[in-house]
Write a protein that holds these residues in place. Structure first.
Motif, PDB file in Angstrom:
ATOM      1  N   UNK A   1      -5.912  92.947 105.128  1.00  0.00           N
ATOM      2  CA  UNK A   1      -5.461  93.652 103.920  1.00  0.00           C
ATOM      3  C   UNK A   1      -3.944  93.717 103.881  1.00  0.00           C
ATOM      4  N   UNK A   2      -3.368  93.974 105.049  1.00  0.00           N
ATOM      5  CA  UNK A   2      -1.924  94.049 105.158  1.00  0.00           C
ATOM      6  C   UNK A   2      -1.274  92.724 104.798  1.00  0.00           C
ATOM      7  N   UNK A   3      -1.885  91.628 105.249  1.00  0.00           N
ATOM      8  CA  UNK A   3      -1.346  90.303 104.958  1.00  0.00           C
ATOM      9  C   UNK A   3      -1.360  90.046 103.458  1.00  0.00           C
ATOM     10  N   UNK A   4      -2.419  90.485 102.783  1.00  0.00           N
ATOM     11  CA  UNK A   4      -2.521  90.275 101.334  1.00  0.00           C
ATOM     12  C   UNK A   4      -1.462  91.063 100.574  1.00  0.00           C
ATOM     13  N   UNK A   5      -1.039  92.197 101.139  1.00  0.00           N
ATOM     14  CA  UNK A   5      -0.077  93.052 100.441  1.00  0.00           C
ATOM     15  C   UNK A   5       1.359  92.756 100.850  1.00  0.00           C
ATOM     16  N   UNK A   6       1.587  91.627 101.521  1.00  0.00           N
ATOM     17  CA  UNK A   6       2.945  91.333 101.969  1.00  0.00           C
ATOM     18  C   UNK A   6       3.703  90.539 100.912  1.00  0.00           C
TER      19      UNK A   6
ATOM     20  N   UNK B   1       3.484  91.933  96.671  1.00  0.00           N
ATOM     21  CA  UNK B   1       2.569  92.919  97.249  1.00  0.00           C
ATOM     22  C   UNK B   1       3.248  94.212  97.640  1.00  0.00           C
ATOM     23  N   UNK B   2       4.583  94.162  97.761  1.00  0.00           N
ATOM     24  CA  UNK B   2       5.338  95.284  98.305  1.00  0.00           C
ATOM     25  C   UNK B   2       5.068  96.596  97.575  1.00  0.00           C
ATOM     26  N   UNK B   3       5.116  96.558  96.241  1.00  0.00           N
ATOM     27  CA  UNK B   3       4.924  97.782  95.459  1.00  0.00           C
ATOM     28  C   UNK B   3       3.542  98.373  95.712  1.00  0.00           C
ATOM     29  N   UNK B   4       2.528  97.508  95.793  1.00  0.00           N
ATOM     30  CA  UNK B   4       1.166  97.991  96.023  1.00  0.00           C
ATOM     31  C   UNK B   4       1.024  98.539  97.436  1.00  0.00           C
ATOM     32  N   UNK B   5       1.653  97.857  98.373  1.00  0.00           N
ATOM     33  CA  UNK B   5       1.576  98.316  99.763  1.00  0.00           C
ATOM     34  C   UNK B   5       2.188  99.711  99.871  1.00  0.00           C
ATOM     35  N   UNK B   6       3.361  99.876  99.261  1.00  0.00           N
ATOM     36  CA  UNK B   6       4.031 101.184  99.325  1.00  0.00           C
ATOM     37  C   UNK B   6       3.205 102.247  98.607  1.00  0.00           C
ATOM     38  N   UNK B   7       2.629 101.868  97.455  1.00  0.00           N
ATOM     39  CA  UNK B   7       1.841 102.838  96.688  1.00  0.00           C
ATOM     40  C   UNK B   7       0.643 103.307  97.499  1.00  0.00           C
ATOM     41  N   UNK B   8      -0.026 102.371  98.158  1.00  0.00           N
ATOM     42  CA  UNK B   8      -1.204 102.720  98.954  1.00  0.00           C
ATOM     43  C   UNK B   8      -0.816 103.563 100.169  1.00  0.00           C
ATOM     44  N   UNK B   9       0.308 103.226 100.772  1.00  0.00           N
ATOM     45  CA  UNK B   9       0.769 103.996 101.933  1.00  0.00           C
ATOM     46  C   UNK B   9       1.066 105.425 101.520  1.00  0.00           C
ATOM     47  N   UNK B  10       1.718 105.572 100.365  1.00  0.00           N
ATOM     48  CA  UNK B  10       2.077 106.900  99.868  1.00  0.00           C
ATOM     49  C   UNK B  10       0.815 107.716  99.601  1.00  0.00           C
TER      50      UNK B  10
ATOM     51  N   UNK C   1       4.014  94.057  83.883  1.00  0.00           N
ATOM     52  CA  UNK C   1       4.076  94.486  85.281  1.00  0.00           C
ATOM     53  C   UNK C   1       5.453  94.134  85.781  1.00  0.00           C
ATOM     54  N   UNK C   2       6.075  95.005  86.552  1.00  0.00           N
ATOM     55  CA  UNK C   2       7.411  94.694  87.059  1.00  0.00           C
ATOM     56  C   UNK C   2       7.300  93.516  87.996  1.00  0.00           C
ATOM     57  N   UNK C   3       8.223  92.604  87.930  1.00  0.00           N
ATOM     58  CA  UNK C   3       8.140  91.414  88.770  1.00  0.00           C
ATOM     59  C   UNK C   3       9.296  91.369  89.751  1.00  0.00           C
ATOM     60  N   UNK C   4       8.995  91.264  91.007  1.00  0.00           N
ATOM     61  CA  UNK C   4      10.091  91.052  91.964  1.00  0.00           C
ATOM     62  C   UNK C   4      10.588  89.618  91.859  1.00  0.00           C
ATOM     63  N   UNK C   5      11.728  89.372  92.409  1.00  0.00           N
ATOM     64  CA  UNK C   5      12.367  88.075  92.211  1.00  0.00           C
ATOM     65  C   UNK C   5      11.873  87.059  93.210  1.00  0.00           C
TER      66      UNK C   5
ATOM     67  N   UNK D   1       1.611  85.578  99.664  1.00  0.00           N
ATOM     68  CA  UNK D   1       0.754  85.336 100.821  1.00  0.00           C
ATOM     69  C   UNK D   1      -0.201  84.181 100.529  1.00  0.00           C
ATOM     70  N   UNK D   2       0.099  83.009 101.094  1.00  0.00           N
ATOM     71  CA  UNK D   2      -0.668  81.812 100.758  1.00  0.00           C
ATOM     72  C   UNK D   2      -0.339  80.704 101.743  1.00  0.00           C
ATOM     73  N   UNK D   3      -1.361  80.070 102.356  1.00  0.00           N
ATOM     74  CA  UNK D   3      -1.038  78.985 103.294  1.00  0.00           C
ATOM     75  C   UNK D   3      -2.036  77.837 103.399  1.00  0.00           C
ATOM     76  N   UNK D   4      -2.902  77.600 102.406  1.00  0.00           N
ATOM     77  CA  UNK D   4      -3.828  76.470 102.546  1.00  0.00           C
ATOM     78  C   UNK D   4      -3.137  75.121 102.739  1.00  0.00           C
ATOM     79  N   UNK D   5      -1.889  74.998 102.280  1.00  0.00           N
ATOM     80  CA  UNK D   5      -1.186  73.711 102.430  1.00  0.00           C
ATOM     81  C   UNK D   5      -1.019  73.353 103.900  1.00  0.00           C
TER      82      UNK D   5
END
Lengths: 92, 578
Positions: free
Chosen positions: B340-345, B349-358, B394-398, B450-454
């Motif tokens: 789950x942590x890997x998916x939120x990296x 994912x940062x905003x969701x990770x922080x929101x869930x942690x909070x 949705x706010x988009x990080x760069x 978070x993606x690595x099938x290549x």
């Protein structure tokens, strides 16, 4: 077409316009339930799925209340339309 | 209600979260029944026809509907009962579900429940929004991918988050035209790779724009869009009209948490998660004993994280009932939390990770030490909320090369396709020197997701992502032989091969293709650049298909040499150039 608040519908199920919602807030409604009681917005088939967020935003914009403090309306069972025949037993 | 059944664990919702929860609980030998109001299981999975991201353990590279099939098979093998067409119309004390299926109603008494009821699309009110032809993007996706019906012929998409971008692509695949995507924010909300697919199909993305009104005689016949200033106010005089018959609204989702609200579970508010969401701990336990939550109902994310949260809830519910000892439960939970942590990296994912942690922290602060007997608070949300994201986007990080909040003016987060600077800074793009030596892969992946099938796709070990899986893929240009096996494996369709070593004035470009009808070998085609602008003509020299490619076709196109690093698509309309 005039983009006035009189013509923009907020609650599709009960055909409540933006102006009617604003009037309800003007009348003293500060909650989604308060708007619902005055306008029936949220009482239709979808039970507020379409309009609740829109009403919440209007309340927040007009009263200054932060969105986080505009709580969902009271929910009572059934949460989906249910036929009385399904709930009734026997022939009544 | 004359009939009452008893189960250990009742799961409400047979989407990815509910099925995953049921599977974990059933594997621990609990008696699990899943209820879903729909006639088919799988939630949103069966209309997700694109390949998912993540890593192997997240089933990356697998199309959503296949993940749905896999989950159903796993559920069946674990002995999970799924009751479709069954509405949970209420939950009564002490954890008794009121159920209706057609003309039958009954009660189900459970020792624990998992609420995995998902989310619904947000609406956007504008003049004309009630005309037939205005619909949610998700609704259009259901019509097209499940029911094989086009909602219309020419579409305006409102919202550039992943839903808006993906549904645009799928509408194109289904044969509709998308006139434009309008996005109220000044940057694209979803992944650059999703934007790139539709940009090279020629769909414009209008930033700082919103829909002003829809018009037509009894149905949508056109839409007017308008530019917004930095305060989100429409700028008079910037109106533009589009001749469309459909307007898809992709302005976010909201949890379908009415059952939880009714039960009196405590809520909190977080704009990043979709508004009012149930408070839960790291075991997905709410403030009501025996009540667990998982998936989008706890905060809007994606199917992959819904499945992992479902697994957590299932394990925790089984542990609560004594089917797993704490040590074994912890071992299983830790494995899930790592995934789950890997998916939120990464920036997305940062905003969701922080929101869930909070959120989990808020639970801990209020109920730490309360153990199993967590106090049920009166229905109502409390707790610190962060600012709401504006409704239309949705706010988009760069992307990686820009600072966290301000994307580059020319970068993929603005234009929808990688800039020359982003490409040359990417470790997946080989040097011109290597390009001239012969066929080589060009990995146009410039954002940390978070993606690595290549990495696994390359039989020569020429692609490295490593950990964290948000690293940009790095191409070892010496090891790469340009076989192109990576092309169909990239869920973002962001990999190409280029061969600049041919004698004469032509080069070969290989690109991923998911449109029908397929061109034929030998066919003359219009070739397009990353913006979808025709830049010349090319000849299709190969149409590579394989079951291993899972419906992604690789087209090989011969183009003028100077266009080799520009051509990334062919025109879809099948027209032969004059």
């Amino acid at each position: 077409m005039a983009s006035s608040k009189e013509s923009v519908i907020i609650c599709r199920c009960r055909e409540v316009t933006e102006q009617e919602v604003l009037d309800a807030i003007e009348d003293g409604a500060t909650t989604i339930t308060g708007v619902k009681r005055r306008t029936h917005a949220g009482m239709g088939l979808c039970q507020g799925k379409g309009c609740s967020r829109l009403v919440a935003r209007l309340i927040s914009q007009k009263t200054g209340k932060p969105l986080k403090d505009v709580l969902p309306a009271t929910v009572r069972p059934p949460v989906r339309p249910v036929k009385l025949s399904a709930l009734a037993e026997g022939d009544d | 209600m004359s009939f009452k059944e008893s189960v250990d664990i009742a799961v409400i919702g047979a989407g990815p979260a509910g099925l995953a929860a049921a599977i974990e609980a059933a594997k621990a030998k609990a008696r699990v029944v899943v209820f879903d109001e729909n006639l088919s299981p799988g939630g949103q999975l069966f209309k997700q026809i694109h390949k998912f991201f993540g890593s192997r353990e997240h089933l990356a590279g697998t199309r959503g509907y296949r993940i749905g099939e896999m989950l159903l098979k796993e559920a069946s093998e674990a002995g999970v009962e799924i009751r479709l067409g069954t509405v949970v119309y209420g939950v009564f004390e002490p954890l008794t579900l009121g159920l209706v299926n057609g003309d039958k109603s009954w009660a189900c008494s459970a020792r624990a429940i998992v609420v995995a009821t998902g989310a619904m699309e947000n609406t956007m009110a504008f003049p004309g929004w009630t005309l037939p032809g205005v619909m949610g993007a998700g609704a259009a996706q259901t019509m097209v991918n499940i029911h094989r019906v086009l909602p219309g012929r020419k579409v305006l998409m409102v919202g550039s988050g992943n839903v808006g971008l993906i549904v645009t692509y799928q509408l194109l695949q289904a044969g509709a035209e998308v006139a434009a995507i309008v996005e109220a924010a000044d940057k694209i909300g979803g992944y650059g790779v999703h934007a790139s697919k539709v940009r090279r199909a020629g769909v414009p993305i209008l930033l700082s724009h919103t829909v002003k009104e829809a018009y037509g005689n009894g149905q949508v016949e056109g839409a007017t869009v308008v530019k917004l200033d930095r305060q989100w106010h429409p700028i008079p005089g910037t109106e533009r009209s589009f001749d469309v018959d459909t307007i898809c609204v992709a302005v976010g989702l909201s949890p379908l948490a009415e059952l939880l609200w009714m039960m009196g579970v405590e809520f909190t508010w977080d704009g990043r998660l979709g508004g009012h969401v149930p408070l839960h701990d790291e075991d997905m336990r709410t403030t009501m004993e025996g009540v667990y939550v998982a998936g989008d109902v706890t905060g809007i994310e994606e199917a992959s994280s819904a499945m992992e949260e479902g697994r957590l809830a299932g394990i925790a519910a089984a542990e609560h009932l004594g089917y797993l000892d704490p040590a074994e439960a912890l071992r299983r939970k830790e494995a899930v939390r790592a995934r789950l942590d890997a998916l939120r990296s990464g920036p997305f994912g940062q905003a969701r990770k922080e929101a869930k942690l909070r959120l989990v922290e808020e639970f801990r602060r209020k109920y730490a030490g309360a153990g199993e007997k967590a106090t049920v608070s009166a229905a109502g949300g409390a707790g610190g909320a962060t600012g709401a994201a504006p409704e239309a986007s949705n706010a988009a990080p760069a992307s990686k090369v820009a600072s966290p909040q301000e994307p580059e003016a020319r970068g993929v987060a603005r234009t929808g396709y990688p800039s020359p600077e982003e490409l040359s800074a990417s470790p997946g793009v080989p040097s011109m020197e290597r390009l001239k030596k012969g066929k080589v892969a060009v990995i146009e992946c410039v954002q940390e997701i978070p993606c690595n099938p290549c990495e696994e796709a390359c039989p020569h070990g020429a692609i490295k992502v490593g950990t964290p899986i948000t690293n940009l893929p790095a191409l070892d240009a010496e090891k790469c032989v340009g076989c192109g096996l990576c092309i169909p494996k990239c869920p973002g369709l962001a990999i190409f091969t280029v061969d600049l070593s041919l004698p004469g004035e032509e080069a070969l470009v290989e690109l991923p293709w998911e449109y029908l009808p397929l061109p034929e070998k030998g066919q003359l085609v219009q070739v397009l650049n990353r913006e979808g602008i025709p830049v010349g003509r090319g000849r299709v020299t190969a149409v590579r298909k394989s079951p291993k490619f899972d419906k992604t076709v690789v087209l090989q196109v011969r183009v003028p040499k100077e266009l080799a690093m520009e051509v990334r698509a062919i025109s879809r309309d099948g027209q032969r150039p004059s």
